[in-house]
Write an enzyme that holds these catalytic residues in place. Structure first.
Site, short mmCIF file in Angstrom:
data_model
loop_
_atom_site.label_atom_id
_atom_site.label_comp_id
_atom_site.label_asym_id
_atom_site.label_seq_id
_atom_site.Cartn_x
_atom_site.Cartn_y
_atom_site.Cartn_z
N ARG A 234 8.33 -2.32 1.88
CA ARG A 234 8.78 -2.35 3.27
C ARG A 234 9.37 -3.69 3.59
O ARG A 234 8.77 -4.73 3.30
CB ARG A 234 7.62 -2.11 4.22
CG ARG A 234 7.19 -0.71 4.16
CD ARG A 234 6.43 -0.31 5.40
NE ARG A 234 5.76 0.91 5.05
CZ ARG A 234 4.65 1.33 5.58
NH1 ARG A 234 4.06 0.63 6.51
NH2 ARG A 234 4.11 2.46 5.19
N THR B 258 -8.39 0.87 1.02
CA THR B 258 -7.36 1.28 1.97
C THR B 258 -6.10 1.76 1.24
O THR B 258 -5.70 1.16 0.25
CB THR B 258 -7.01 0.08 2.87
OG1 THR B 258 -8.20 -0.26 3.58
CG2 THR B 258 -5.91 0.41 3.84
N GLU C 253 -8.53 8.17 6.83
CA GLU C 253 -8.55 6.73 7.07
C GLU C 253 -8.63 6.48 8.57
O GLU C 253 -8.12 7.26 9.37
CB GLU C 253 -7.26 6.08 6.56
CG GLU C 253 -7.09 6.12 5.07
CD GLU C 253 -6.00 5.16 4.63
OE1 GLU C 253 -6.34 4.04 4.22
OE2 GLU C 253 -4.82 5.52 4.72
N GLU C 254 -9.21 5.33 8.91
CA GLU C 254 -9.34 4.96 10.32
C GLU C 254 -7.97 4.77 10.98
O GLU C 254 -7.85 4.79 12.19
CB GLU C 254 -10.18 3.71 10.48
CG GLU C 254 -9.78 2.51 9.61
CD GLU C 254 -8.45 1.90 9.91
OE1 GLU C 254 -8.13 1.79 11.12
OE2 GLU C 254 -7.72 1.54 8.97
N SER C 255 -6.93 4.54 10.15
CA SER C 255 -5.60 4.28 10.67
C SER C 255 -4.85 5.57 10.99
O SER C 255 -3.64 5.64 10.84
CB SER C 255 -4.83 3.45 9.66
OG SER C 255 -4.86 4.10 8.39
N LYS D 215 -1.49 11.92 3.34
CA LYS D 215 -2.09 12.32 4.60
C LYS D 215 -1.05 13.16 5.35
O LYS D 215 0.14 13.10 5.05
CB LYS D 215 -2.53 11.11 5.40
CG LYS D 215 -1.47 10.08 5.64
CD LYS D 215 -2.12 8.76 6.04
CE LYS D 215 -1.07 7.69 6.21
NZ LYS D 215 -1.54 6.40 5.72
N THR E 187 0.82 -1.22 0.00
CA THR E 187 0.00 0.00 0.00
C THR E 187 0.85 1.27 0.00
O THR E 187 0.43 2.29 -0.51
CB THR E 187 -0.96 0.04 1.21
OG1 THR E 187 -0.52 -0.91 2.17
CG2 THR E 187 -2.36 -0.27 0.82
N ASP F 203 7.03 9.01 9.84
CA ASP F 203 7.27 9.90 8.70
C ASP F 203 6.32 11.08 8.66
O ASP F 203 6.27 11.81 7.66
CB ASP F 203 7.19 9.10 7.39
CG ASP F 203 5.81 8.49 7.17
OD1 ASP F 203 5.14 8.17 8.17
OD2 ASP F 203 5.40 8.33 6.00
N LYS G 10 9.50 4.36 -1.01
CA LYS G 10 8.35 4.50 -1.91
C LYS G 10 8.59 5.61 -2.91
O LYS G 10 9.34 6.55 -2.66
CB LYS G 10 7.06 4.75 -1.12
CG LYS G 10 7.02 6.05 -0.36
CD LYS G 10 5.66 6.22 0.33
CE LYS G 10 5.69 7.40 1.30
NZ LYS G 10 4.41 7.66 1.92
N ASP H 174 3.43 10.09 13.49
CA ASP H 174 4.19 8.84 13.36
C ASP H 174 5.59 9.05 12.78
O ASP H 174 6.05 10.18 12.63
CB ASP H 174 3.40 7.84 12.50
CG ASP H 174 3.39 8.22 11.03
OD1 ASP H 174 3.41 9.43 10.73
OD2 ASP H 174 3.37 7.32 10.17
N ARG I 132 -6.81 -7.64 10.09
CA ARG I 132 -7.45 -6.47 10.68
C ARG I 132 -8.97 -6.70 10.68
O ARG I 132 -9.54 -7.06 9.65
CB ARG I 132 -7.13 -5.21 9.89
CG ARG I 132 -5.64 -4.93 9.74
CD ARG I 132 -5.39 -3.44 9.55
NE ARG I 132 -4.04 -3.14 9.10
CZ ARG I 132 -2.97 -3.13 9.90
NH1 ARG I 132 -3.08 -3.41 11.18
NH2 ARG I 132 -1.78 -2.82 9.40
N ASP J 74 2.95 11.44 8.60
CA ASP J 74 1.68 11.55 7.88
C ASP J 74 0.47 11.15 8.73
O ASP J 74 -0.65 11.46 8.37
CB ASP J 74 1.71 10.79 6.54
CG ASP J 74 2.03 9.32 6.69
OD1 ASP J 74 2.30 8.87 7.83
OD2 ASP J 74 2.03 8.61 5.66
N ARG J 75 0.71 10.48 9.85
CA ARG J 75 -0.42 10.09 10.70
C ARG J 75 -0.59 11.06 11.87
O ARG J 75 0.35 11.75 12.24
CB ARG J 75 -0.20 8.70 11.28
CG ARG J 75 -0.18 7.62 10.23
CD ARG J 75 -0.11 6.25 10.87
NE ARG J 75 -0.26 5.23 9.85
CZ ARG J 75 -0.61 3.98 10.07
NH1 ARG J 75 -0.85 3.57 11.30
NH2 ARG J 75 -0.73 3.13 9.07
N SER K 113 7.13 4.25 7.65
CA SER K 113 6.04 4.89 8.36
C SER K 113 6.11 4.70 9.87
O SER K 113 7.08 5.08 10.51
CB SER K 113 4.71 4.40 7.78
OG SER K 113 3.65 5.13 8.31
N HIS K 114 5.11 4.02 10.42
CA HIS K 114 4.98 3.86 11.86
C HIS K 114 5.68 2.61 12.37
O HIS K 114 5.63 2.31 13.56
CB HIS K 114 3.50 3.79 12.19
CG HIS K 114 2.79 2.79 11.33
ND1 HIS K 114 2.54 3.03 9.99
CD2 HIS K 114 2.37 1.54 11.58
CE1 HIS K 114 1.97 1.96 9.46
NE2 HIS K 114 1.86 1.04 10.40
#
Ligand code: G1P
Ligand code: ZN
Length: 543
Positions: free
Chosen positions: A22, A344, A363-365, A376, A18, A279, A126, A277, A496, A281-282, A113-114
């Site tokens: 990674r 997603t 997103e819910e994440s 994001k 996604t 990077d 990416k 997070d 999930r 974005d969250r 990311s996280h």
């Protein structure tokens, strides 16, 4: 310095998920691994000859070494210029902004990311396209196809770039510009938000705690919150990026940001807490004694974004990923805005944002963002919340109570089963898929299944179809459970389970989500045989 063409052979498993590729850091550090994948990106996008690329990462272990390799490869492949964040740092949204602002041809962002960082943790790479957003499905497929047929890569046989020194230099025939990673981003935030109103909030004694989780947003938060908005020194905690994120898990949720949660649930809690997070974005938003779920945050921001100057004209529409709760849909419906449900991953929002059909996405994440970039954006969400708090004069808990009273409350939770045996996880999904047609009318406990399907998305902008995006089971009375397998895990499979129940009864809006969702949770286990198939007693992470 001369260009070397190094013979190589395809390496198995270089399939981007996604958000890019990674893997364990040690895998990325294996001889030729990063080089093969970087060359596959360059080839997959049609070469980089004469192109300008933005390059930066979240500062995790191997970030600087990998950037050196990427720059030597970009030069050897004929790129005209690379714009690089000082120290190799760029948050994902800041990189997206730089690509757009300088009209670059794309960017390479180094991050997992996280996920934790360090020699024994995770690394990632990416590619983002010229619109500043994650590679489209089509480009991702081309990159993957190249990984399977690659036979050589090009790299300069020498050449060092000092990532610490701002300004222009060259590497072979390629120009390099090292830029302040924060300045352009901070300027953009100043255009979108009412910095005067937010500053006045801090002058009036409003207290905030921002947890940068030892990751990339530290420098951004120090500059924007403390230097530009006047929040007292110490507002930002864990603000120095470290290669292993202080040994932690830079994922802004109540589990991994527990230190912040403890502060926000103490007797003398500050007014507002937030975290971002690895990077950047969250985001996590939490008021005094009031955690805001990402799905609710998206809905509240959609409702009140027009209080910020950048959104004063109202929103074109709002998009959410399918597993995200329907809270934002309810706002969109009431306000007559368009709303979209996408698979997603942020890349699906890009087309809608480019076409101008939506302004806000989430997103819910813990990902929320808007048309200001094509990723994001953690700090952006924090600043929009601050703008709303400043303009309404209400507390986070007052805003949420008002919101639920107006729109109803979509109780929501996600249960993750991590590092599950891949075969068992695939079987669980396959078993549900095989029974989809038979589930309607089926009762589980007090609940009756009203419908079930597997989510497939027809992109309204480019006409592409993405199928197999999650199993959805709906219950009478507004309940839903979604099952999907993670595309970002690096260890076995992650199952999930997304749980949701709409409540509109004014007397029942203040429950604990796990309690409000107990029926749906039990039904999810009964329908998918989670415990039996995964061999687990319960989820590893509940958010
Ligand atoms: C996860 C999140 C998803 C997000 C992605 C990248 O992907 O669930 O919303 O877009 O990370 O940050 P997953 O592991 O579920 O495939
Ligand atoms: Zn991230």
């Amino acid at each position: 310095m001369s260009v070397q063409t190094v013979q190589t052979t395809p390496i198995e498993g270089q399939k981007p998920g996604t958000s890019g590729l990674r893997k364990k850091t040690a895998v990325f550090m294996e001889s030729g691994y990063l080089e093969n994948y970087t060359q596959a990106i360059f080839d997959g996008i049609g070469g980089v000859e004469g192109k300008t690329l933005v390059v930066g990462g979240d500062g995790r272990y191997f970030n600087d070494v990998a950037i050196g390799t990427i720059l030597r490869m970009a030069a050897a492949n004929g790129a005209a210029k690379c714009i690089v964040g000082q120290g190799g740092l760029l948050s994902t949204p800041a990189a997206s902004h730089l690509i757009r602002k300088w009209k670059a041809d794309g960017g390479l962002i180094l991050s997992a990311s996280h996920n934790p960082g360090g020699p024994n943790a995770d690394f990632g790479l990416k590619y983002n396209g010229p619109n500043g957003g994650p590679a489209t499905e089509g480009v991702t497929e081309k990159i993957f196809a190249r990984t399977q047929e690659i036979d050589s890569y090009r790299i300069l046989d020498g050449g060092e770039v000092d990532l610490g020194v701002l300004g222009e230099s060259s590497l072979g025939d390629m120009q390099i510009e090292i830029v302040d990673p924060v300045a352009d981003y901070a300027e953009l935030m100043g255009e979108l938000f009412d910095f005067g109103a937010i500053s006045a909030l801090f002058t009036g004694g409003f207290r905030m705690c921002f947890d940068a989780m030892h990751a990339v947003t530290g420098p951004y938060a120090h500059e924007i919150l403390e230097n530009r908005l006047g929040a007292p020194a110490g507002t930002v905690m864990n603000g120095a990026p470290s290669p292993d994120f202080g040994g932690g898990h830079p994922d802004p949720n109540p589990v991994w940001a527990k230190a912040l949660m403890d502060i926000m649930y103490a007797d003398d809690a500050p007014d507002f807490g937030a975290a971002s997070d690895g990077d950047g974005d969250r985001n996590m938003i939490v008021g005094a004694h009031c955690y805001v779920s990402p799905s609710d945050s998206l809905a509240l921001l959609a409702d009140k974004a027009d209080l910020a100057p950048g959104y004063a004209g109202g929103l074109a529409g709002v998009a959410r990923s399918m597993p995200t709760s329907a809270a934002a849909d309810r706002v969109a419906e009431a306000k007559g805005m368009a709303s979209f449900e996408t698979p997603t991953g942020w890349k699906f929002f890009g087309n809608l944002l480019d076409a101008g059909t939506v302004t806000l996405c989430g997103e819910e994440s813990a990902g929320t963002g808007s048309n200001h970039v094509r990723e994001k954006d953690g700090l952006w969400a924090v600043l929009l919340w601050l703008n709303i708090l400043a303009k309404t004069g209400k507390s986070v808990s007052e805003l949420m109570a008002d919101h639920w009273a107006t729109y109803g409350r979509n109780y929501y939770s996600r249960h993750d089963y991590e590092a599950v045996d891949s075969g068992a996880a695939n079987d669980l999904i396959a078993n549900l898929r095989a029974r989809l047609g038979d589930l309607a009318g089926h009762t589980v406990g007090d609940l009756t299944v009203s419908g079930a399907d597997e989510f497939s998305y027809d992109d309204p902008v480019d006409g592409s179809t993405s199928s197999g995006q999650g199993i959805r089971i709906y219950f009478e009375g507004g309940g839903r459970v979604v099952f999907r397998l993670s595309g970002t895990g690096t260890d076995g499979a992650t199952l999930r389970v997304y749980l949701e129940q709409l409540e509109t009864d004014a007397g029942a809006l203040g429950k604990d989500p796990q309690e409000a969702l107990a029926g749906i949770i039990a039904a999810a286990d009964a329908l998918a045989e989670i415990k039996v198939r995964t061999g687990r007693d319960g989820p590893d992470v509940i958010t």
